[in-house]
Design a protein around this motif. Structure first.
Motif, PDB file in Angstrom:
ATOM      1  N   LEU A  86      16.423 -78.546  22.152  1.00 27.46           N
ATOM      2  CA  LEU A  86      15.163 -78.826  21.472  1.00 27.46           C
ATOM      3  C   LEU A  86      15.298 -80.126  20.695  1.00 27.46           C
ATOM      4  CD1 LEU A  86      14.415 -75.253  20.064  1.00 27.46           C
ATOM      5  CD2 LEU A  86      13.452 -76.304  22.128  1.00 27.46           C
ATOM      6  N   GLY A 144      11.421 -81.612  16.011  1.00 29.67           N
ATOM      7  CA  GLY A 144       9.990 -81.325  16.022  1.00 29.67           C
ATOM      8  C   GLY A 144       9.565 -80.359  17.104  1.00 29.67           C
ATOM      9  N   ASP A 145      10.406 -80.106  18.119  1.00 28.94           N
ATOM     10  CA  ASP A 145      10.044 -79.157  19.175  1.00 28.94           C
ATOM     11  C   ASP A 145      10.007 -77.742  18.617  1.00 28.94           C
ATOM     12  OD1 ASP A 145       9.933 -81.156  21.016  1.00 28.94           O
ATOM     13  OD2 ASP A 145      11.798 -80.619  22.068  1.00 28.94           O
ATOM     14  N   ALA A 146       9.015 -76.971  19.049  1.00 31.12           N
ATOM     15  CA  ALA A 146       8.947 -75.567  18.654  1.00 31.12           C
ATOM     16  C   ALA A 146      10.051 -74.797  19.374  1.00 31.12           C
ATOM     17  CB  ALA A 146       7.588 -74.987  19.006  1.00 31.12           C
ATOM     18  N   GLY A 147      10.639 -73.855  18.668  1.00 30.37           N
ATOM     19  CA  GLY A 147      11.697 -73.057  19.259  1.00 30.37           C
ATOM     20  C   GLY A 147      11.493 -71.581  18.993  1.00 30.37           C
ATOM     21  N   PRO A 148      12.336 -70.728  19.554  1.00 33.15           N
ATOM     22  CA  PRO A 148      12.215 -69.287  19.325  1.00 33.15           C
ATOM     23  C   PRO A 148      12.508 -68.940  17.868  1.00 33.15           C
ATOM     24  CG  PRO A 148      14.279 -69.804  20.445  1.00 33.15           C
ATOM     25  CD  PRO A 148      13.480 -71.069  20.418  1.00 33.15           C
ATOM     26  N   LYS A 149      11.817 -67.918  17.357  1.00 34.30           N
ATOM     27  CA  LYS A 149      12.004 -67.525  15.963  1.00 34.30           C
ATOM     28  C   LYS A 149      13.386 -66.942  15.723  1.00 34.30           C
ATOM     29  CE  LYS A 149       7.129 -66.602  14.938  1.00 34.30           C
ATOM     30  NZ  LYS A 149       6.128 -65.582  14.512  1.00 34.30           N
ATOM     31  N   LYS A 192      22.392 -70.403  17.924  1.00 36.53           N
ATOM     32  CA  LYS A 192      21.796 -71.721  17.675  1.00 36.53           C
ATOM     33  C   LYS A 192      22.831 -72.662  17.065  1.00 36.53           C
ATOM     34  CE  LYS A 192      19.029 -72.203  14.150  1.00 36.53           C
ATOM     35  NZ  LYS A 192      17.849 -72.190  13.245  1.00 36.53           N
ATOM     36  N   GLU A 234      22.594 -76.527  15.203  1.00 36.56           N
ATOM     37  CA  GLU A 234      21.742 -77.619  14.725  1.00 36.56           C
ATOM     38  C   GLU A 234      22.596 -78.860  14.526  1.00 36.56           C
ATOM     39  OE1 GLU A 234      19.138 -76.849  11.490  1.00 36.56           O
ATOM     40  OE2 GLU A 234      18.596 -74.821  12.175  1.00 36.56           O
ATOM     41  N   ARG A 275      18.509 -79.325  18.412  1.00 37.09           N
ATOM     42  CA  ARG A 275      19.027 -77.955  18.343  1.00 37.09           C
ATOM     43  C   ARG A 275      19.358 -77.469  19.743  1.00 37.09           C
ATOM     44  NH1 ARG A 275      13.923 -75.328  16.112  1.00 37.09           N
ATOM     45  NH2 ARG A 275      13.065 -77.258  16.949  1.00 37.09           N
TER      46      ARG A 275
END
Length: 275
Positions: free
Chosen positions: A83, A86-91, A96, A98, A104
């Protein structure tokens, strides 16, 4: 299940991204996904990854100081994604990382069964974890294949899927390879002759490379597989409807005309129901 073509495509796509910036946060990780506790995940923080390697179906992410290796096995339903900032990712990803540049690396797994795994190991422990694996499928030549076939009398389909014999092939690509080689999935390994061995190796190389090329271009399963999951559809070589044999854990797809001399293989699961 992601197999060699899918894993190699991921490896090539992820390699430049994960090595571009140091890790600032390692985790969180689902309790069922993280398989080790020492060294702790926090030992990755502040370090930079060297890149992404691959061994069969597993990805290896070593740190550039040579002290740690992150090993990832996606099993059936695990998926890796890079990701950008700024990309949306899974909650709630299963795992993960970073990075300092805002990128990510996330691992997700569909379904309730959490089988995908992440190990943080020393290089020596990583070698031990992988020691049971056979040679990478793309590295197997005719001479090595002849040795593998002669080592134990087994049906070809389960032999190709056995990671201890050949690393990287699973259910789907076993179907594709055996169809391209014009060999029955039930053929016994010790009865495969020299010409058939050459065909098997050539098919393994050509099909895995075809799959890799397609996956790198973003092809989905429907555009990639020509036999797997094609029950009842015409064989792309001869037009005969594709058949299948169902087992508890896997399904074999094949063309009777191309692979079994016109014979339809017995469906073990249906046979039990008819007794």
């Amino acid at each position: 299940m992601p197999e060699l073509p899918e894993m190699e495509a991921w490896r090539r796509a992820l390699d430049p991204s994960v090595s571009a910036s140091p890790i600032v946060q390692a985790g969180p990780a689902h309790i069922a996904t993280l398989k080790t506790f020492d060294p702790p995940l926090k030992a990755l923080e502040g370090r930079r990854l060297e890149g992404v390697g691959r061994r069969g179906k597993r990805l290896l992410l070593p740190t550039d100081d040579g002290e740690l290796v992150l090993l990832v096995h996606l099993m059936t339903a695990g998926r890796l994604k890079w990701l950008k900032p700024g990309d949306a990712g899974p909650k709630t990803p299963a795992f993960k990382l970073e990075f300092a540049n805002g990128g990510r690396l996330v691992l997700t797994e569909a379904g309730s069964k959490k089988r995908a795994g992440v190990w943080l190991l020393t290089p020596e422990a990583a070698e031990a974890e992988l020691a049971h694996l056979g040679p990478d499928a793309l590295d197997v030549d005719a001479a090595r294949m002849a040795e593998i076939l002669a080592a134990d009398s087994r049906r070809l389909h389960p032999l190709l899927r056995d990671q201890r014999a050949i690393a990287g092939i699973g259910r789907a690509w076993s179907n594709e390879i055996l169809h391209a080689a014009q060999l029955s999935p039930y053929a016994l390994s010790t009865q495969v002759d020299a010409d058939e061995t050459d065909r098997l190796v050539a098919a393994m190389q050509s099909e895995l490379r075809r799959g890799l090329e397609l996956r790198e271009r973003g092809a989905n399963d429907a555009r990639t597989y020509r036999v797997h999951n094609r029950l009842g559809e015409p064989c792309h070589v001869c037009g005969t409807p594709i058949e299948r044999v169902d087992f508890e854990e896997h399904t074999i797809y094949y063309c009777p005309a191309c692979q079994t001399g016109g014979r339809v293989l017995k469906d073990r699961r249906l046979s039990r129901l008819l007794r």
